[in-house]
Scaffold this motif. Structure first.
Motif, mmCIF file in Angstrom:
data_model
loop_
_atom_site.group_PDB
_atom_site.id
_atom_site.type_symbol
_atom_site.label_atom_id
_atom_site.label_comp_id
_atom_site.label_asym_id
_atom_site.label_seq_id
_atom_site.Cartn_x
_atom_site.Cartn_y
_atom_site.Cartn_z
ATOM 1 N N LYS A 52 3.404 10.182 4.430
ATOM 2 C CA LYS A 52 3.386 9.009 3.558
ATOM 3 C C LYS A 52 3.115 7.771 4.407
ATOM 4 O O LYS A 52 3.452 7.729 5.596
ATOM 5 C CB LYS A 52 4.689 8.842 2.784
ATOM 6 C CG LYS A 52 5.860 8.370 3.603
ATOM 7 C CD LYS A 52 7.074 8.096 2.751
ATOM 8 C CE LYS A 52 8.223 7.623 3.630
ATOM 9 N NZ LYS A 52 9.403 7.298 2.870
ATOM 10 N N TYR A 54 0.857 -1.195 0.000
ATOM 11 C CA TYR A 54 0.000 0.000 0.000
ATOM 12 C C TYR A 54 0.886 1.236 0.000
ATOM 13 O O TYR A 54 1.914 1.276 0.691
ATOM 14 C CB TYR A 54 -0.914 -0.012 1.226
ATOM 15 C CG TYR A 54 -1.775 -1.243 1.272
ATOM 16 C CD1 TYR A 54 -3.024 -1.254 0.660
ATOM 17 C CD2 TYR A 54 -1.323 -2.401 1.888
ATOM 18 C CE1 TYR A 54 -3.807 -2.402 0.673
ATOM 19 C CE2 TYR A 54 -2.096 -3.551 1.903
ATOM 20 C CZ TYR A 54 -3.341 -3.543 1.284
ATOM 21 O OH TYR A 54 -4.108 -4.669 1.291
ATOM 22 N N CYS A 94 -0.498 3.349 -8.765
ATOM 23 C CA CYS A 94 -0.877 4.520 -7.969
ATOM 24 C C CYS A 94 -1.318 5.645 -8.898
ATOM 25 O O CYS A 94 -0.841 5.778 -10.022
ATOM 26 C CB CYS A 94 0.304 5.000 -7.127
ATOM 27 S SG CYS A 94 0.575 4.025 -5.639
ATOM 28 N N VAL A 146 -1.031 14.411 -4.460
ATOM 29 C CA VAL A 146 -1.576 13.314 -3.672
ATOM 30 C C VAL A 146 -1.306 12.018 -4.436
ATOM 31 O O VAL A 146 -1.616 11.911 -5.625
ATOM 32 C CB VAL A 146 -3.097 13.487 -3.454
ATOM 33 C CG1 VAL A 146 -3.676 12.300 -2.705
ATOM 34 C CG2 VAL A 146 -3.389 14.790 -2.727
ATOM 35 N N ASN A 155 0.335 5.523 0.004
ATOM 36 C CA ASN A 155 -0.449 6.758 -0.030
ATOM 37 C C ASN A 155 0.420 7.867 0.546
ATOM 38 O O ASN A 155 1.107 7.661 1.546
ATOM 39 C CB ASN A 155 -1.732 6.598 0.782
ATOM 40 C CG ASN A 155 -2.660 5.583 0.146
ATOM 41 O OD1 ASN A 155 -3.289 5.860 -0.850
ATOM 42 N ND2 ASN A 155 -2.713 4.392 0.722
ATOM 43 N N SER A 183 -2.197 8.055 -4.435
ATOM 44 C CA SER A 183 -3.160 7.105 -3.879
ATOM 45 C C SER A 183 -3.018 5.764 -4.586
ATOM 46 O O SER A 183 -2.945 5.701 -5.813
ATOM 47 C CB SER A 183 -4.585 7.624 -4.051
ATOM 48 O OG SER A 183 -5.503 6.648 -3.622
ATOM 49 N N ASP A 184 -2.998 4.687 -3.798
ATOM 50 C CA ASP A 184 -2.899 3.349 -4.381
ATOM 51 C C ASP A 184 -4.264 2.787 -4.791
ATOM 52 O O ASP A 184 -4.350 1.706 -5.346
ATOM 53 C CB ASP A 184 -2.185 2.385 -3.434
ATOM 54 C CG ASP A 184 -2.915 2.207 -2.104
ATOM 55 O OD1 ASP A 184 -4.142 2.408 -2.040
ATOM 56 O OD2 ASP A 184 -2.248 1.885 -1.118
ATOM 57 N N MET A 185 -5.321 3.509 -4.513
ATOM 58 C CA MET A 185 -6.683 3.096 -4.899
ATOM 59 C C MET A 185 -6.997 1.676 -4.423
ATOM 60 O O MET A 185 -7.369 0.821 -5.193
ATOM 61 C CB MET A 185 -6.871 3.210 -6.415
ATOM 62 C CG MET A 185 -6.564 4.582 -6.986
ATOM 63 S SD MET A 185 -7.563 5.890 -6.319
ATOM 64 C CE MET A 185 -9.068 5.625 -7.197
ATOM 65 N N HIS A 186 -6.814 1.396 -3.154
ATOM 66 C CA HIS A 186 -7.147 0.121 -2.506
ATOM 67 C C HIS A 186 -6.049 -0.932 -2.588
ATOM 68 O O HIS A 186 -6.332 -2.110 -2.485
ATOM 69 C CB HIS A 186 -8.465 -0.470 -3.019
ATOM 70 C CG HIS A 186 -9.583 0.510 -3.027
ATOM 71 N ND1 HIS A 186 -10.096 1.073 -1.871
ATOM 72 C CD2 HIS A 186 -10.287 1.061 -4.043
ATOM 73 C CE1 HIS A 186 -11.061 1.905 -2.187
ATOM 74 N NE2 HIS A 186 -11.197 1.919 -3.489
#
Length: 161
Positions: free
Chosen positions: A158, A6, A43, A117, A8, A119-122
């Motif tokens: 992070k 993960y 990401c 930003v 973010n 984001s790993d989107m889940h």
């Protein structure tokens, strides 16, 4: 069984250089940035909070008459030495008391900034934490070196698991 990692983060990107079309430039930078990958999705990078304007604080160590042990120069008036930063009022006082006119413009110059930003989107499937950290570090290195090191990069937060 799948492995998951993960990633973010929020990153502050800014410049004291005069860069026209900063927002468009950031978009181009992100389109060509190294990816933080996963087998299902990568990401996503999103630029937000674009700002332009005069600096309300200037890093004192960037001052052309910064007092150091090499040059032995001292300032007649410098409130920023203890705090590390000069406020707008402090900059005016410092300029009036210490600088020749030729140094005033670079210190009072405009800057542009934004936040990126990540984001790993889940989650990132089929990736180890170490692989994700390496890709994140490559992304940060890219931001710091792009356009002849014009950008300053600061990681606000992070989380890589």
């Amino acid at each position: 069984m799948s492995r998951w990692s993960y990633c973010n983060a929020i990153i502050n990107v800014y410049t004291y250089n005069d860069i026209p079309n900063f927002k468009e430039l950031i978009d181009v930078v992100l389109e060509n940035a190294p990816e933080i990958t996963g087998s299902e999705n990568n990401c996503v990078y999103t630029a937000i909070d674009f700002m332009q304007g005069r600096s309300s604080s200037f890093p004192c160590n960037k001052c052309p008459i910064f007092c150091d042990t090499i040059t032995k120069r001292t300032k007649k008036y410098c409130p920023g030495i203890n705090s590390g930063y000069l406020t707008k009022k402090d900059i005016q006082n410092c300029l009036l008391n210490n600088l020749d006119f030729k140094f005033k413009n670079p210190i009072m110059s405009y800057y542009d900034r934004c936040k990126i930003v990540i984001s790993d989107m889940h989650g990132l499937r089929d990736k180890t934490k170490d692989e994700t950290i390496k890709e994140f570090d490559n992304f940060i290195k890219y931001l710091k070196t792009v356009f002849n090191k014009a950008f300053k990069v600061e990681i606000i937060c992070k989380k890589i698991l």
